[in-house]
Design an enzyme around this catalytic site. Structure first.
Site, PDB file in Angstrom:
ATOM      1  N   VAL A 296       0.804  -1.216   0.000  1.00 24.50           N
ATOM      2  CA  VAL A 296       0.000   0.000   0.000  1.00 24.50           C
ATOM      3  C   VAL A 296       0.840   1.270   0.000  1.00 24.50           C
ATOM      4  O   VAL A 296       0.314   2.360  -0.255  1.00 24.50           O
ATOM      5  CB  VAL A 296      -0.974   0.016   1.198  1.00 24.50           C
ATOM      6  CG1 VAL A 296      -1.959  -1.138   1.102  1.00 24.50           C
ATOM      7  CG2 VAL A 296      -0.231   0.003   2.530  1.00 24.50           C
TER       8      VAL A 296
ATOM      9  N   SER B 242      -8.937   2.679  14.975  1.00 20.64           N
ATOM     10  CA  SER B 242      -8.654   2.149  16.305  1.00 20.64           C
ATOM     11  C   SER B 242      -9.201   3.099  17.345  1.00 20.64           C
ATOM     12  O   SER B 242      -9.197   4.324  17.150  1.00 20.64           O
ATOM     13  CB  SER B 242      -7.140   1.993  16.514  1.00 20.64           C
ATOM     14  OG  SER B 242      -6.849   1.679  17.866  1.00 20.64           O
TER      15      SER B 242
ATOM     16  N   TYR C 101       1.111   5.905  16.414  1.00 21.94           N
ATOM     17  CA  TYR C 101      -0.046   5.085  16.031  1.00 21.94           C
ATOM     18  C   TYR C 101      -1.376   5.776  16.353  1.00 21.94           C
ATOM     19  O   TYR C 101      -2.253   5.869  15.478  1.00 21.94           O
ATOM     20  CB  TYR C 101       0.049   3.714  16.703  1.00 21.94           C
ATOM     21  CG  TYR C 101      -1.065   2.774  16.339  1.00 21.94           C
ATOM     22  CD1 TYR C 101      -1.050   2.079  15.125  1.00 21.94           C
ATOM     23  CD2 TYR C 101      -2.126   2.545  17.213  1.00 21.94           C
ATOM     24  CE1 TYR C 101      -2.075   1.209  14.789  1.00 21.94           C
ATOM     25  CE2 TYR C 101      -3.145   1.675  16.882  1.00 21.94           C
ATOM     26  CZ  TYR C 101      -3.120   1.003  15.677  1.00 21.94           C
ATOM     27  OH  TYR C 101      -4.135   0.138  15.346  1.00 21.94           O
TER      28      TYR C 101
ATOM     29  N   ALA D 169      -2.060   8.914  16.651  1.00 22.14           N
ATOM     30  CA  ALA D 169      -2.233  10.065  15.761  1.00 22.14           C
ATOM     31  C   ALA D 169      -2.659   9.618  14.370  1.00 22.14           C
ATOM     32  O   ALA D 169      -3.510  10.238  13.726  1.00 22.14           O
ATOM     33  CB  ALA D 169      -0.936  10.866  15.686  1.00 22.14           C
ATOM     34  N   SER D 170      -2.068   8.517  13.896  1.00 22.50           N
ATOM     35  CA  SER D 170      -2.413   8.033  12.561  1.00 22.50           C
ATOM     36  C   SER D 170      -3.855   7.559  12.505  1.00 22.50           C
ATOM     37  O   SER D 170      -4.562   7.785  11.511  1.00 22.50           O
ATOM     38  CB  SER D 170      -1.456   6.909  12.140  1.00 22.50           C
ATOM     39  OG  SER D 170      -1.721   5.692  12.814  1.00 22.50           O
ATOM     40  N   LYS D 171      -4.311   6.893  13.557  1.00 26.48           N
ATOM     41  CA  LYS D 171      -5.676   6.370  13.538  1.00 26.48           C
ATOM     42  C   LYS D 171      -6.704   7.478  13.740  1.00 26.48           C
ATOM     43  O   LYS D 171      -7.829   7.392  13.227  1.00 26.48           O
ATOM     44  CB  LYS D 171      -5.827   5.270  14.585  1.00 26.48           C
ATOM     45  CG  LYS D 171      -5.043   3.997  14.227  1.00 26.48           C
ATOM     46  CD  LYS D 171      -5.427   3.449  12.849  1.00 26.48           C
ATOM     47  CE  LYS D 171      -4.733   2.156  12.518  1.00 26.48           C
ATOM     48  NZ  LYS D 171      -5.134   1.597  11.205  1.00 26.48           N
TER      49      LYS D 171
END
Length: 226
Positions: A53, A128, A151, A153-155
């Protein structure tokens, strides 16, 4: 027949999502970086496609192998290293964002022409609860002790992406799922949920018809209120 593409489908939540959607009658294309690791997906009856991806050419080549598409499940993701706050660098953040956020845009853009031909197009972005500020503030929530910067922050970004895609694609059902604290490689198999429980929300959202909700964030119990 409903055709579904799942990214990161060689193991864990992605593989279990493939199993359950095949059981529900979907034709499933299981995307994964290394098709040599796809025996478990093949054994379920999934059609394995090479799909990194983070690589534009790989995404385009994978989409070219899918003749039609009704459901896209953006499942691929990484946690990144668990670092003390003083040790987190911009490069650490960028690595996680590239896989968990930028790649959602990359794959979705490539898939949109096929999805627009579907009578019932659906996108599910696996997010999440770690990206949900209310949970990060709640001492009783599973997510509260998770101190990682990258993680969550990304979700959080994935949840926002989902809302904005839903607003811009009113003819599609676009939602985000929260697997919850599930026993997978990412959690070191410490989660209290099984992978089946962890895919409940994703599978439910993947099976929506055009009367279903859009722009929402769901866990296995249903909609997570803002």
């Amino acid at each position: 027949m409903t055709t579904t593409l799942i990214t990161g489908a060689n193991k864990g939540l992605g593989l279990e999502t493939a199993r359950r959607l095949i059981e529900a009658g979907h034709t499933v294309y299981a995307g994964m970086r290394d098709p040599d690791n796809g025996d478990a997906a093949r054994a379920l009856g999934a059609r394995v496609v090479a799909l990194d991806v983070t690589d534009q050419a790989s995404v385009e080549a994978a989409i070219a192998q899918v003749p039609e598409l009704d459901v896209l499940v953006n499942n691929a993701g990484v946690q990144g290293p668990l670092l003390d706050v003083d040790d987190v660098t911009a490069d650490d953040m960028d690595t996680v964002l590239q896989t968990n956020v930028v790649a959602v845009v990359r794959v979705t853009k490539a898939a949109l022409p096929l999805l627009r031909r579907s009578a019932n197009p659906v996108i599910v972005n696996v997010a999440s609860g770690a990206g949900w500020p209310r949970y990060l503030h709640d001492p009783d929530a599973d997510e509260f002790p998770f101190a990682s910067i990258q993680y969550p922050a990304s979700k959080a970004a994935v949840i926002t992406l989902t809302v904005q895609y839903a607003k811009n694609l009113p003819g599609m059902r676009v939602n985000a799922s929260d697997p919850g604290y599930t026993a997978t490689d990412m959690t070191g198999h410490t989660g209290h949920q099984t992978v089946t429980e962890g895919t409940d929300a994703t599978v439910t959202l993947a099976l929506l018809d055009q009367h279903g909700p859009t722009g929402e964030f769901h866990d296995r119990r249903g909609r997570i209120d803002y």
